[in-house]
Design an enzyme around this catalytic site. Structure first.
Site, PDB file in Angstrom:
ATOM      1  N   PHE A   1     -15.307  10.140   4.911  1.00 25.20           N
ATOM      2  CA  PHE A   1     -14.431   9.650   3.838  1.00 25.20           C
ATOM      3  C   PHE A   1     -14.519   8.129   3.755  1.00 25.20           C
ATOM      4  O   PHE A   1     -14.497   7.440   4.765  1.00 25.20           O
ATOM      5  CB  PHE A   1     -12.980  10.055   4.106  1.00 25.20           C
ATOM      6  CG  PHE A   1     -12.016   9.354   3.186  1.00 25.20           C
ATOM      7  CD1 PHE A   1     -11.957   9.678   1.838  1.00 25.20           C
ATOM      8  CD2 PHE A   1     -11.211   8.326   3.655  1.00 25.20           C
ATOM      9  CE1 PHE A   1     -11.101   9.014   0.983  1.00 25.20           C
ATOM     10  CE2 PHE A   1     -10.349   7.646   2.807  1.00 25.20           C
ATOM     11  CZ  PHE A   1     -10.298   7.999   1.473  1.00 25.20           C
ATOM     12  N   LYS A   2     -14.632   7.642   2.548  1.00 25.52           N
ATOM     13  CA  LYS A   2     -14.618   6.189   2.339  1.00 25.52           C
ATOM     14  C   LYS A   2     -13.662   5.866   1.220  1.00 25.52           C
ATOM     15  O   LYS A   2     -13.576   6.607   0.240  1.00 25.52           O
ATOM     16  CB  LYS A   2     -16.017   5.700   1.952  1.00 25.52           C
ATOM     17  CG  LYS A   2     -16.958   5.550   3.116  1.00 25.52           C
ATOM     18  CD  LYS A   2     -18.012   4.490   2.800  1.00 25.52           C
ATOM     19  CE  LYS A   2     -19.064   4.409   3.887  1.00 25.52           C
ATOM     20  NZ  LYS A   2     -20.016   5.545   3.844  1.00 25.52           N
TER      21      LYS A   2
ATOM     22  N   MET B   1     -14.087  10.371  -1.376  1.00 25.22           N
ATOM     23  CA  MET B   1     -14.535  11.745  -1.146  1.00 25.22           C
ATOM     24  C   MET B   1     -15.012  11.872   0.290  1.00 25.22           C
ATOM     25  O   MET B   1     -15.381  10.892   0.911  1.00 25.22           O
ATOM     26  CB  MET B   1     -15.735  12.060  -2.064  1.00 25.22           C
ATOM     27  CG  MET B   1     -15.371  12.374  -3.500  1.00 25.22           C
ATOM     28  SD  MET B   1     -16.694  13.268  -4.330  1.00 25.22           S
ATOM     29  CE  MET B   1     -18.085  12.218  -4.048  1.00 25.22           C
TER      30      MET B   1
ATOM     31  N   ASP C   1       0.873  -1.151   0.000  1.00 24.08           N
ATOM     32  CA  ASP C   1       0.000   0.000   0.000  1.00 24.08           C
ATOM     33  C   ASP C   1       0.925   1.219   0.000  1.00 24.08           C
ATOM     34  O   ASP C   1       2.081   1.108   0.392  1.00 24.08           O
ATOM     35  CB  ASP C   1      -0.836  -0.135   1.283  1.00 24.08           C
ATOM     36  CG  ASP C   1      -1.461   1.125   1.748  1.00 24.08           C
ATOM     37  OD1 ASP C   1      -2.402   1.545   1.098  1.00 24.08           O
ATOM     38  OD2 ASP C   1      -1.027   1.659   2.774  1.00 24.08           O
TER      39      ASP C   1
ATOM     40  N   GLU D   1     -14.009   3.707  -0.892  1.00 28.89           N
ATOM     41  CA  GLU D   1     -14.768   3.406  -2.112  1.00 28.89           C
ATOM     42  C   GLU D   1     -15.117   4.680  -2.878  1.00 28.89           C
ATOM     43  O   GLU D   1     -14.969   4.745  -4.092  1.00 28.89           O
ATOM     44  CB  GLU D   1     -16.068   2.655  -1.785  1.00 28.89           C
ATOM     45  CG  GLU D   1     -15.874   1.196  -1.423  1.00 28.89           C
ATOM     46  CD  GLU D   1     -15.418   1.014   0.013  1.00 28.89           C
ATOM     47  OE1 GLU D   1     -15.493   1.982   0.816  1.00 28.89           O
ATOM     48  OE2 GLU D   1     -14.956  -0.094   0.336  1.00 28.89           O
TER      49      GLU D   1
END
Ligand SMILES: Nc1ncnc2c1ncn2[C@@H]1O[C@H](COP(=O)(O)OP(=O)(O)OP(=O)(O)O)[C@@H](O)[C@H]1O
Ligand SMILES: [K+]
Ligand SMILES: [Mg+2]
Length: 690
Positions: free
Chosen positions: A386-387, A392, A319, A389
Site C-alpha cells: 500500500f502506498k 491501493m 490528518d 500515492e
C-alpha cells in the site's frame, strides 16, 4: 518495573493559568538558592548583559567600600557598602528566578532518566540466533526481539509480530497499546515495556539520539536556544543599557562643570535603576517556565520557537485517520456488487491482503476468516504494498492473476486502464458507506470489480467542542485526508472542522501548508503517518501523535504523548501566554524605570545642592535614603514578580487590540504608579529602622 518510573507529568488536564504559583517543594527552592550563587560567575553572567552590568556595578561599589578614596574624592564607606549589598541581592534574585525555572525541568528530566536505563537487548543476528547485548551498543538498523516483560531497548519500528506495550514510562498512561508491523502503529519507544506477546523491532535511532534522549535534553533545557523573539527583546534591552551607561557617564563632566560632585556609588545606583533589570532578570525564567507548562500537558516541544509560533497560529491542518479518528480502520463488512457473491468477494479481498501488513489489510484477513474463508496460499505470489500515492494494495500471482483493493476512485482507474467496466451498483453502495463516515475499499480481480470492503473508524470523543474553541480563538481548522470526498465530508461534519480536503496525497498536504504560509499565515499541522512527515516538517508548528510513526515524530517539532490532535489548543494558549507575559513584564519594567528616574534625580540634585528642598516632591527622608529606597525597590520587584513570570498571565480569548489596551493599562500605568508608592514605603521603613 516499578511505578516510580513514570514520567510524572502530574495533571495533564490542568488548564493554563490554574496551576498553583507557589507549588515549589522546599528542596527545589534550596537548590535554586545555591544555584543563584553559582550563577554569580561573571563568565555565566555575561550571557545576560543587563544583569552583567549590575554585577560590574556591584564590584565597583564593593571596591569603594574597602577603599573609599580610590577614585580621588573621599566617599562614604557605609553608603557604598549599602549600595553594593543591594546590587548583590538584585543579581541573586534574578539568578534565583532562572534557577527556579530550570529546577522544575530538571526534576522532570530526573524521572525521565529513570526510565532510560541500560537494559539487556536480544539482538537477532544473521543465522537467526539471539545474542545478548547492552542497549547502548545497539545501532540503527539492528533487529532485536522483545518478549513479554522485556523493556524495549531502543526506538524502532515493529517489523514482525503483534504485542501490547506498556508506555506508561513515557506517557503516564497505564493502558497498554497495541504495536504491530505495517501502518501507522508500528513505532515503539525505548524504555517502554512489552506487556504481552512478542515483536521483532528494527532499531531506528543511534545511541544518544533516541526520543527519550531528546525529551530529556529538552526538559533539562540543555539545548535551549534563545527564540527569535527573545533575541529581538534582548537586543532592545542591551541597547537601553548602553544608552543609560552613556547617559550616566555624561553626568560626571556636566556635574563638575557646575562644580557639583556626584559620588560614583550614586551614579551606579542611578544606572541600575534606569536599565531594565526587572525584565532582564526574569526573561529567561519566563521562557523556561513556558516550555515547562507545555510539558505539563504531556506535549514534548523540541524548541521554544515552536511554542512561541503556536501563540500566533492562524490555521490548523489535521490528518483524519489516526489523528481525528482513532485510526484502527477495521473491515466490518463485505458488500458485493455487479452480481458477484459474497464468497467470491471475500476470497479476492483476502487474496489482495495476503502481504498487506497494515491494520486495514490484517482486519480484512480477519473478517474473511470469520466468514469461513479458507486462506489462499502465499506461495510465489508477490505483494503490492500500500502506498499513499497509489492508494491501493494487492497481490500478483504466478499465473498472471492480479488482485487489488484500494480507494474506489483509484481502483476504478486501475480497472478502466485494463478495459474493464464498472458495475452499475458500485457507486451507490460506496456512497452509502461513505455517508455513514466509513471508508469503502473496492476489490478488483483483474479488470473486474467484485465489490466493496466497509472499513470502520471512530472519531475521537469531544472533538466538536474542542474545534469550536479553536474557532473562538480565530483559528481555522482544515482536515486533510487521503479518503474519498463523502467519507471526508461526514467525518468533517462529525468532528466539526471548518473545512476539509479529500483525496489528498502527501504532496497535496504539503502544498496546502505552503499556500497558507504564502498568504502570510502561521500554520500548525497535526498528523501521525509517514505520509504526513513532509507536511509536519513544513508547518510552523508540527504536532505528531505519539501513536504515530517514527518519521512523523522525527519531522514534527512537538509530540503529543496523549495523541490528542486538539492538544494544540493548550499549546496555543501557552504560546500566547508566553508572548503576553514577556510583553507585559517588559512594559512594566520600562515604566518602572521611568518612575525611578523621577524619584532618584531630585535626590541626586539635593545631595549636591541642599538648598533645592522644593525638588523633594515625594517627601523622602534624606537624599541617601531616597536613592537606597529606589534601589531596594528595584531589587525586590524581581522576586515579587517571579510567580507571575512562572505562571504566565492568564489568557482569555479576546481581540488583539483589546488585549493590548488592557495590558498597557495594567502593566504600563501600573508600572509608573507602583514604584512611587513602593519607594515611599521603603523610605519610611528605612527612616523607622535607622
Ligand atoms: N491497506 C490498504 N490497502 C489499500 N488501500 C488502502 C489501504 N489503507 C488505506 N487505503 C486507501 O487509501 C486511502 C488513503 O489512505 P491513507 O492512510 O494514506 O490516508 P491519509 O492520507 O493518511 O489520510 P487520513 O489519515 O487523513 O485518512 C484510504 O482512504 C483508503 O481508501
Ligand atoms: K531597573
Ligand atoms: Mg494518516
Amino acid at each position: 518495573m516499578d511505578t516510580s518510573n513514570k514520567a510524572v507529568i502530574e495533571n495533564p488536564v490542568m488548564l493554563p493559568g490554574t496551576e498553583p504559583a507557589s507549588g515549589q517543594r522546599p528542596s527545589t527552592i534550596k537548590k535554586a538558592i545555591v544555584e543563584a550563587f553559582i550563577k554569580l560567575n561573571p563568565a555565566v553572567m555575561i550571557k545576560n548583559p543587563v544583569m552583567f552590568t549590575v554585577e560590574a556595578g556591584f564590584f565597583i561599589t564593593l571596591i569603594l567600600t574597602v577603599f573609599p578614596g580610590i577614585f580621588g574624592e573621599p566617599s562614604d564607606r557605609i553608603y557604598n557598602g549599602a549600595v553594593s549589598m543591594i546590587l548583590l541581592v538584585t543579581i541573586l534574585f534574578a539568578n534565583f528566578a532562572e534557577a527556579l525555572a530550570e529546577g522544575r525541568g530538571r526534576a522532570q528530566a530526573e524521572s525521565l532518566k529513570k526510565s532510560k536505563r541500560d537494559v539487556e537487548a536480544k539482538l537477532l543476528v544473521k543465522d537467526g540466533s539471539i545474542v545478548p547485548v547492552f542497549s547502548p551498543e545497539l545501532r540503527k538498523g539492528d533487529i532485536v526481539l522483545a518478549e513479554a516483560n522485556d523493556i524495549i531497548p531502543g526506538d524502532g519500528e515493529v517489523i514482525e509480530g503483534v504485542a501490547s506495550v506498556d508506555e506508561s514510562a513515557i506517557t503516564g498512561e497505564s493502558a497498554p497499546v497495541i504495536k504491530e508491523a505495517g501502518g501507522d502503529f508500528c513505532s515503539v519507544t525505548g524504555g517502554t515495556r512489552v506487556a504481552s506477546d512478542w515483536i521483532k523491532i528494527r532499531i531506528t535511532a543511534e545511541p544518544g539520539e533516541s526520543f527519550l534522549d531528546r525529551m530529556i535534553s529538552m526538559v533539562e533545557g540543555a539545548k535551549r536556544k534563545k527564540t527569535p523573539n527573545e533575541i529581538a527583546l534582548n537586543t532592545l534591552l542591551i541597547s537601553l543599557t548602553l544608552i543609560f551607561i552613556v547617559v550616566c557617564a555624561t553626568l560626571v563632566p556636566i556635574g563638575s562643570y557646575v562644580d557639583v560632585h556626584i559620588p560614583v556609588s550614586t551614579l551606579i545606583a542611578l544606572l541600575v535603576c534606569l536599565i531594565p533589570t526587572t525584565i532582564g532578570g526574569l526573561l529567561s525564567a519566563i521562557g523556561i517556565a513556558g516550555m515547562d507548562r507545555v510539558t505539563k500537558f504531556n506535549v514534548i516541544a523540541m524548541s521554544g520557537k515552536a511554542v512561541e509560533a503556536a501563540g500566533d497560529i492562524n490555521t490548523l491542518i489535521l490528518d483524519k485517520t489516526g489523528t481525528i479518528t482513532y485510526g484502527n480502520r477495521m473491515a466490518s463488512e463485505f458488500i458485493p456488487c455487479g452480481g458477484y457473491s459474497i464468497g467470491e468477494l471475500s476470497e479476492a479481498a483476502a487474496e489482495s491482503s495476503l502481504h498487506d501488513e497494515t491494520p486495514e489489510g490484517k482486519s480484512i484477513i480477519g473478517l474473511s476468516k470469520k466468514l469461513g474463508e479458507r486462506l489462499p496460499t502465499v506461495k510465489n505470489s508477490i505483494g503490492i504494498e500500500f502506498k499513499a500515492e497509489t492508494r491501493m494494495s494487492g497481490t500478483d500471482f504466478p499465473d498472471g492473476r492480479a488482485v487489488r483493493k484500494g480507494a474506489v476512485d483509484a481502483v476504478r482507474r486501475y480497472v478502466e486502464s485494463f478495459g474493464g467496466t464498472i458495475p452499475g451498483d458500485m457507486d451507490k453502495l460506496a456512497e452509502g458507506i461513505a455517508r455513514e463516515g466509513g471508508t469503502p475499499l473496492a476489490v478488483a480481480d483483474g479488470n473486474k470489480i467484485l465489490g466493496l470492503v466497509y472499513l470502520k473508524d471512530t472519531v475521537k470523543p469531544g472533538m466538536k467542542e474542542r474545534f469550536a474553541e479553536l474557532r473562538k480563538m480565530g483559528i481555522k481548522t482544515i482536515m486533510c485526508t487521503g479518503d474519498n470526498p463523502l467519507t471526508a465530508a461526514t467525518i468533517a461534519r462529525e468532528a466539526g472542522v471548518d473545512d476539509y480536503i479529500p483525496e489528498a496525497r502527501p504532496e497535496d498536504k504539503l502544498e496546502l501548508i505552503r499556500r497558507e504560509q504564502g498568504e502570510g499565515k502561521l500554520v500548525a499541522m497535526s498528523g501521525d503517518g509517514t505520509n504526513d512527515a513532509p507536511a509536519l516538517a513544513q508547518a510552523d508548528v508540527g504536532v505528531a501523535m505519539n501513536s504515530g510513526t517514527a518519521a512523523a515524530k522525527e519531522a514534527a517539532n512537538m509530540v503529543d504523548l496523549d495523541s490528542d490532535p486538539t492538544k494544540i489548543i493548550e499549546v496555543i494558549a501557552i504560546g500566547k501566554q508566553l508572548l503576553m507575559t514577556r510583553g507585559a513584564l517588559t512594559t512594566f519594567s520600562i515604566a518602572n524605570d521611568i518612575a525611578k528616574y523621577f524619584a532618584i534625580i531630585p535626590a541626586m540634585l539635593l545631595l549636591a545642592i541642599p538648598e533645592m528642598e522644593s525638588l523633594n516632591l515625594m517627601g523622602l527622608e534624606t537624599p541617601e535614603s531616597a536613592i537606597l529606597s529606589a534601589l531596594i525597590f528595584n531589587a525586590v520587584i524581581i522576586p515579587i514578580l517571579i510567580p507571575l513570570a512562572m505562571k504566565g498571565i492568564e489568557y482569555v480569548p479576546m481581540s488583539a487590540t483589546k488585549l493590548l489596551r488592557k495590558n498597557l493599562l495594567i502593566y504600563g500605568l501600573g508600572g509608573v504608579v507602583v514604584p512611587f508608592a513602593g519607594i515611599k514605603l521603603i523610605d519610611l521603613a528605612l527612616a523607622f529602622v535607622l
